[in-house]
Design a protein around this motif. Sequence first.
Motif, short mmCIF file in Angstrom:
data_model
loop_
_atom_site.label_atom_id
_atom_site.label_comp_id
_atom_site.label_asym_id
_atom_site.label_seq_id
_atom_site.Cartn_x
_atom_site.Cartn_y
_atom_site.Cartn_z
N ASP A 85 0.76 -1.17 0.03
CA ASP A 85 0.03 0.16 0.11
C ASP A 85 0.78 1.22 0.07
O ASP A 85 0.28 2.33 -0.32
CB ASP A 85 -0.90 -0.06 1.32
N GLY A 86 2.11 1.11 0.22
CA GLY A 86 2.93 2.34 0.23
C GLY A 86 3.91 2.30 -1.01
O GLY A 86 3.73 3.50 -1.86
N TYR A 87 4.70 1.58 -1.28
CA TYR A 87 5.54 1.53 -2.34
C TYR A 87 6.16 0.23 -2.64
O TYR A 87 6.27 -0.30 -1.71
CB TYR A 87 6.68 2.78 -2.57
N LEU A 88 6.64 -0.15 -3.82
CA LEU A 88 7.22 -1.22 -4.10
C LEU A 88 8.75 -1.06 -4.66
O LEU A 88 9.51 -2.31 -4.14
CB LEU A 88 6.50 -2.05 -5.54
N HIS A 89 9.04 -0.14 -5.10
CA HIS A 89 10.57 -0.05 -5.86
C HIS A 89 10.84 1.33 -5.89
O HIS A 89 10.20 2.29 -6.47
CB HIS A 89 10.54 -1.03 -7.10
N THR A 90 12.23 1.56 -5.69
CA THR A 90 12.81 2.70 -6.03
C THR A 90 14.21 2.29 -6.47
O THR A 90 14.61 3.41 -7.47
CB THR A 90 12.78 3.97 -5.06
N ASP A 91 15.08 1.64 -6.00
CA ASP A 91 16.49 1.25 -6.01
C ASP A 91 16.87 2.18 -4.87
O ASP A 91 16.85 3.35 -4.93
CB ASP A 91 17.25 1.52 -7.51
N PHE A 92 17.35 1.41 -3.89
CA PHE A 92 17.69 2.05 -2.63
C PHE A 92 18.79 3.40 -2.77
O PHE A 92 18.73 4.13 -2.20
CB PHE A 92 18.25 1.20 -1.57
N THR A 93 19.60 3.02 -3.94
CA THR A 93 20.67 3.96 -4.00
C THR A 93 20.28 5.13 -5.04
O THR A 93 21.02 6.31 -5.07
CB THR A 93 22.15 3.34 -5.02
N ALA A 94 18.85 5.11 -5.35
CA ALA A 94 18.31 6.17 -6.11
C ALA A 94 17.50 7.10 -5.13
O ALA A 94 17.88 8.21 -4.90
CB ALA A 94 17.51 5.80 -7.27
N VAL A 95 16.60 6.21 -4.67
CA VAL A 95 15.71 6.92 -3.55
C VAL A 95 15.55 6.16 -2.36
O VAL A 95 15.00 5.06 -2.30
CB VAL A 95 14.08 7.37 -4.08
N ALA A 304 30.56 0.80 -5.94
CA ALA A 304 31.11 -0.26 -6.31
C ALA A 304 30.34 -1.54 -6.26
O ALA A 304 30.43 -2.55 -6.57
CB ALA A 304 32.44 -0.30 -5.71
N ILE A 305 29.41 -1.35 -5.21
CA ILE A 305 28.44 -2.66 -4.68
C ILE A 305 27.16 -1.98 -4.86
O ILE A 305 26.73 -0.87 -4.80
CB ILE A 305 28.79 -3.25 -3.26
N GLY A 306 26.38 -3.08 -4.88
CA GLY A 306 24.59 -2.74 -5.00
C GLY A 306 24.05 -3.48 -6.01
O GLY A 306 24.36 -4.56 -6.68
N GLY A 307 22.77 -2.68 -6.57
CA GLY A 307 22.14 -3.61 -7.53
C GLY A 307 20.69 -2.92 -7.70
O GLY A 307 20.08 -2.40 -6.67
N THR A 308 20.14 -3.07 -9.08
CA THR A 308 18.73 -2.36 -9.19
C THR A 308 17.98 -2.74 -7.95
O THR A 308 17.00 -1.78 -7.56
CB THR A 308 18.27 -2.55 -10.61
N TYR A 309 17.77 -4.09 -7.84
CA TYR A 309 16.54 -4.66 -6.97
C TYR A 309 17.12 -4.83 -5.59
O TYR A 309 16.47 -5.56 -4.62
CB TYR A 309 16.22 -5.79 -7.60
#
Length: 437
Positions: A85-95, A304-309
């Motif tokens: 009910d809030g949100y599903l996705h942003t990519d944490f390193t974006a938002v 250097a580390i991370g990922g879209t999901y």
Amino acid sequence: MVERRFTRIQTELPGPKSAAVLAAKAKYVAAPLETYAPFVIKRSEGAIIEDLDGNRFIDFTGGWGCLALGQRHERVVRALREQIDGYLHTDFTAVPYAPFIELAELLCERTAIDGELKAAFFNSGAEAVENAVKIARAYTKRKAVLVFENAFHGRTLLAMTMTHKAKPYKYGFGPFASDVYRLPYPYEYRKTVTADEIEAAFLALVDPSEVAVMVVEPLIGEGGFLVPPDWFLPAMRELADKYGFVLACDEVQSGIGRTGRFFAFEHFGVQPDLVCVAKSLGSGLPLSGVVGRAEIMDAPIASAIGGTYAGNPLACRAAIEVIRGIDEEDLLARAVHIGDRLKGRFEDLRRQFDAIGDVRGLGAMVGIELVRDRATKEPAKELTERIANEALHNGAIFPTAGLHGNVLRVLVSLVITDEQIDEGMDILAEAFEKHAG
């Protein structure tokens, strides 16, 4: 015959509805994605699975080790509905979003390593392992990786190289990653090895000044549920300190309460530098992570580390409830109780059937090794497969493991009831009577 309160087999397997779906799978899904169960799930709760045709099974795989809290735990489902009910996705390193940070705080607080800790989240166990290696390389400015016999670390290129078992995990996929060196792991049922022998093997393989990290499973998982002697992990800690490399524990399968401690390394009085987590952390949602000493975790440069999901908000909300649920529902103690009950039943079977050579495990992470002959200890892979298949067709799903495929292992949900354990074990006992009697 087993008195059935929880299992129900009312059709051939697969039943007609499952068979129709599996026919479509054969046509449209890539052949390597071979399935273990000959049916298709419709619904689940706790440790019980029901298929499309109304057959019911007790699941001793726990979603292949992902469901410490069981299928569709109420607190996890409630948190997921709130998150949708809030949100599903942003990519944490974006938002950025709060559940990622809250989970990192909870995990750091729950990890028994002294000093300041930090965490990062990814999608799969293999990603966690690969990122632990990347983090260690960034911190040490070295390249080499030490791994062990019987290890399983994943199926991506580096993790596949680090994995021991060649077929099916490496078959046809070379060339492999460089600078990975394999050491002997104490397999007490089959061979002994000393700390001095491990160090000698290490020094014969690679210059210690080039080693960035040793990655070790505190309790070997897919490789056969091997419990090391008490000296092993402390000795590996001493090697890491002596030669200046990072010690990383792969707790993808053994962590998050399964062994009766939050992490399996806690049984051995040692503190690693990094810990790889996945599977039960996300309660079935794709989530993994690395948690460890802050100065090491902070070593890679930005992005250097991370990922879209990586660290998806739904998975993070589920994981928060997993950690809280383990504490609030006293599931560490429950894991010990489950393990004691399983070991008791397995020991009973070992007294009846010579095919069982060894019973081993920590907490609810318990396995048995099947052999053709107790004297020679020749692995009994075909018998293991027949017994597992017989039990499955009668309502109890037990996974296999081991370098030779001759281990039956239990990764059951920690919410399973004693009555469900007993019914599943009765089904397994009947399978032994039919094929090993």
